[in-house]
Design an enzyme around this catalytic site. Structure first.
Site, short mmCIF file in Angstrom:
data_model
loop_
_atom_site.label_atom_id
_atom_site.label_comp_id
_atom_site.label_asym_id
_atom_site.label_seq_id
_atom_site.Cartn_x
_atom_site.Cartn_y
_atom_site.Cartn_z
N GLN A 265 15.05 -73.94 -24.63
CA GLN A 265 15.62 -72.67 -24.97
C GLN A 265 14.56 -72.04 -26.19
O GLN A 265 14.24 -70.82 -25.96
CB GLN A 265 17.04 -72.79 -25.71
CG GLN A 265 18.11 -73.22 -24.71
CD GLN A 265 17.91 -72.40 -23.46
OE1 GLN A 265 18.36 -71.32 -23.26
NE2 GLN A 265 17.73 -73.29 -22.32
N HIS A 268 11.69 -69.82 -24.49
CA HIS A 268 12.06 -68.61 -23.84
C HIS A 268 11.44 -67.33 -24.48
O HIS A 268 10.44 -66.64 -23.76
CB HIS A 268 13.64 -68.20 -23.78
CG HIS A 268 14.28 -69.02 -22.57
ND1 HIS A 268 13.83 -68.41 -21.24
CD2 HIS A 268 15.13 -69.83 -22.26
CE1 HIS A 268 14.64 -69.10 -20.30
NE2 HIS A 268 15.24 -70.18 -20.75
N GLU A 333 25.90 -70.08 -26.40
CA GLU A 333 25.70 -69.59 -24.79
C GLU A 333 25.70 -70.94 -24.07
O GLU A 333 26.43 -71.45 -23.10
CB GLU A 333 24.30 -68.99 -24.58
CG GLU A 333 23.77 -68.76 -23.28
CD GLU A 333 22.34 -68.27 -22.75
OE1 GLU A 333 22.15 -67.88 -22.04
OE2 GLU A 333 21.73 -68.43 -24.06
N HIS A 334 24.85 -71.88 -24.49
CA HIS A 334 24.79 -73.37 -24.15
C HIS A 334 25.22 -74.34 -25.26
O HIS A 334 24.43 -74.24 -26.24
CB HIS A 334 23.47 -73.59 -23.48
CG HIS A 334 22.68 -72.82 -22.72
ND1 HIS A 334 21.84 -72.04 -23.24
CD2 HIS A 334 22.98 -72.59 -21.42
CE1 HIS A 334 21.44 -71.15 -22.17
NE2 HIS A 334 21.86 -71.42 -21.01
N ASP A 367 20.37 -74.52 -15.93
CA ASP A 367 19.65 -73.48 -15.46
C ASP A 367 19.19 -72.98 -14.05
O ASP A 367 18.84 -72.11 -13.75
CB ASP A 367 18.22 -73.40 -16.44
CG ASP A 367 18.41 -72.64 -17.89
OD1 ASP A 367 19.78 -72.29 -18.03
OD2 ASP A 367 17.45 -72.99 -18.64
N HIS A 426 57.44 -37.12 -15.03
CA HIS A 426 57.84 -38.46 -14.51
C HIS A 426 59.15 -38.84 -14.23
O HIS A 426 59.63 -39.45 -13.30
CB HIS A 426 57.19 -39.31 -15.57
CG HIS A 426 55.54 -39.56 -15.66
ND1 HIS A 426 55.03 -38.67 -16.16
CD2 HIS A 426 54.75 -40.58 -15.40
CE1 HIS A 426 53.60 -38.70 -16.06
NE2 HIS A 426 53.59 -40.11 -15.89
#
Length: 442
Positions: A265, A268, A333-334, A367, A426
């Site tokens: 990661q 990235h 996230e992971h 991934d 109504h």
């Protein structure tokens, strides 16, 4: 280049741990004023000038000499050609990944349903796919064919009639793997445009680019800012932050494996976050040594080092229970549960985008080809968000079909509540359907 000896060490027993963790996790996905204004100007130009603005911005930002939108449209034949230009192993890998992604997402499909009450009233839900979805794909050398599969396939499984892909080709750089992935995933139309202008085109439509119902896919700060501004005009998937991984390890996994998982990661970008939590202090030292040993062997060593030193951490906890507590606090996230019995801890995991179970399940498999979607909530949003899926490309309509008796019974309740809100229109609308007592007694 120096080894990342500056990687942050945190101890959950430290009285200031919560404060240090908050600082480590802080990341704001906001644009500065100049970016925000440029994006607003681009959106306005696309809305007002359509194709002409797209051509102009593509010339300016992507360095392309194009005369008209015809130069920015890729026909289906071009996607099919890409399949022949990639290697046989690449095509096989794409097709296998696509098959697994499709098989997984098929299980997410939701069907319409209804039930009938005793008086004949029918209530239910109608599930309908979106008409058209727009997929943004980053272009140039840093291209991600896996993202094409992960975004386009769920849309197709959901039944979306048309998937429109936009992908910039800066300086004419076309990634054949991306086009091949688009072909395999069933993308219907492709435009070689990018940036905020592509998002605006998808949201509002131009003479050539059709207006879509939802825009999905990753992009840079200009793309993210544009998605914020067009939300409401169209749906969006999310505003994604930097990639994250949190590894919870009992200290018995090979430290080289864990170091490489963190790198997966961190490579990235410089803002990516890689964190290891363990109750074994000696193991944390071993992983730190593995990081120092393996870093010089990495192609993206500088990016990894910046990420690890800037936003990474090795966190010592008292025991596995505290490790799980920290994981839920981070809502990553992971999340890798690199432990002996991950199933035992799974019920206690409340917040995570994707959970990777056991020592052999690296995040990288998710991934690319495991099957579940890799578009995941970041920056703690796993507390309230979910991975991208088929449900993101479907909408639900409520069904209410009252029988005469049902309308009468419900009308009495609605009348009381409506008059309590001083909404007599109504109330009277409902009251018109109430069956008089004398009529009911006949």
């Amino acid at each position: 280049m120096t080894a990342p000896t500056a990687i942050r060490r945190l101890n959950a027993a430290d009285p200031d741990f919560a404060q240090h963790l908050d600082h480590l996790l802080s990341w704001e996905s906001v644009s500065d004023d100049s970016v925000n204004q440029r994006v607003l100007d681009i959106i306005k130009a696309v809305r007002e000038r359509g194709d002409a603005a797209l051509v102009e911005f593509t010339q300016r930002f992507d360095g392309l000499s194009v005369n008209s939108m015809a130069d920015l449209i890729l026909p289906r034949e071009r996607l099919e050609l890409a399949l022949t230009r990639i290697t046989a192993p690449q095509r096989e890998a794409l097709e296998k990944a696509a098959q697994r992604v499709r098989s997984y997402h098929e299980k997410q499909k939701q069907d319409s349903w209804s039930y009938t009450e005793a008086d004949g009233t029918v209530l239910g839900q109608k599930v309908t796919p979106l008409d058209r979805a727009g997929l943004y794909v980053p272009g140039g050398k840093a291209s991600y064919p896996s993202s094409v599969l992960m975004n386009a396939i769920p849309a197709k499984v959901a039944g979306v009639t048309e998937v429109v892909m936009v992908v910039p080709t800066p300086r004419g750089e076309i990634n054949e793997l991306v086009l091949a992935a688009a072909c395999i995933a069933g993308v219907d139309r492709v435009f070689t445009i990018g940036g905020a202008q592509a998002v605006a085109a998808l949201a509002y439509g131009t003479e050539s680019v059709p207006k879509v119902d939802k825009v999905v896919g990753p992009g840079n700060i200009y793309v993210a800012t544009a998605k914020r501004h067009v939300f409401g005009q169209v749906g969006i998937d999310m505003i994604a932050g930097p990639s994250e991984i949190l590894v919870v390890c009992d200290g018995l996994t090979d430290p080289d494996w864990i170091a490489m998982d963190l790198f997966s990661q961190a490579e990235h970008d410089e803002d990516a976050q890689a964190i290891l939590v363990s109750p074994d202090a000696e193991f944390l030292d071993k992983v730190a040594a593995s990081i120092a040993k393996l870093l010089p062997t990495m192609e993206r060593a500088e990016i990894i080092e910046t990420s690890i030193n800037g936003r990474g951490a090795l966190i010592l906890v008292e025991d596995m229970q505290q490790a799980i507590d920290v994981a839920n606090r981070i809502a990553p996230e992971h999340l890798e549960l690199s432990v002996a019995d991950p199933q035992a801890w799974l019920p206690q995991i409340r917040h995570a985008g994707a959970i990777f179970m056991g020592r052999h399940t690296s995040e990288a498999l998710g991934d690319y080809c495991a099957g579940p979607n890799h578009v995941l909530p970041t920056s703690g949003t796993a507390r309230f968000s979910s991975p991208l899926g088929v449900y993101d490309f479907q909408k639900r309509s409520s069904i209410i079909f009252c029988s005469e008796q049902g309308a009468s019974d419900l009308g009495k309740t609605a009348s009381i509540l409506a008059r309590g809100e001083s909404l007599t229109g109504h109330a009277r609308s409902a009251e018109y359907r109430i069956i008089a007592d004398t009529e009911q007694g006949q």
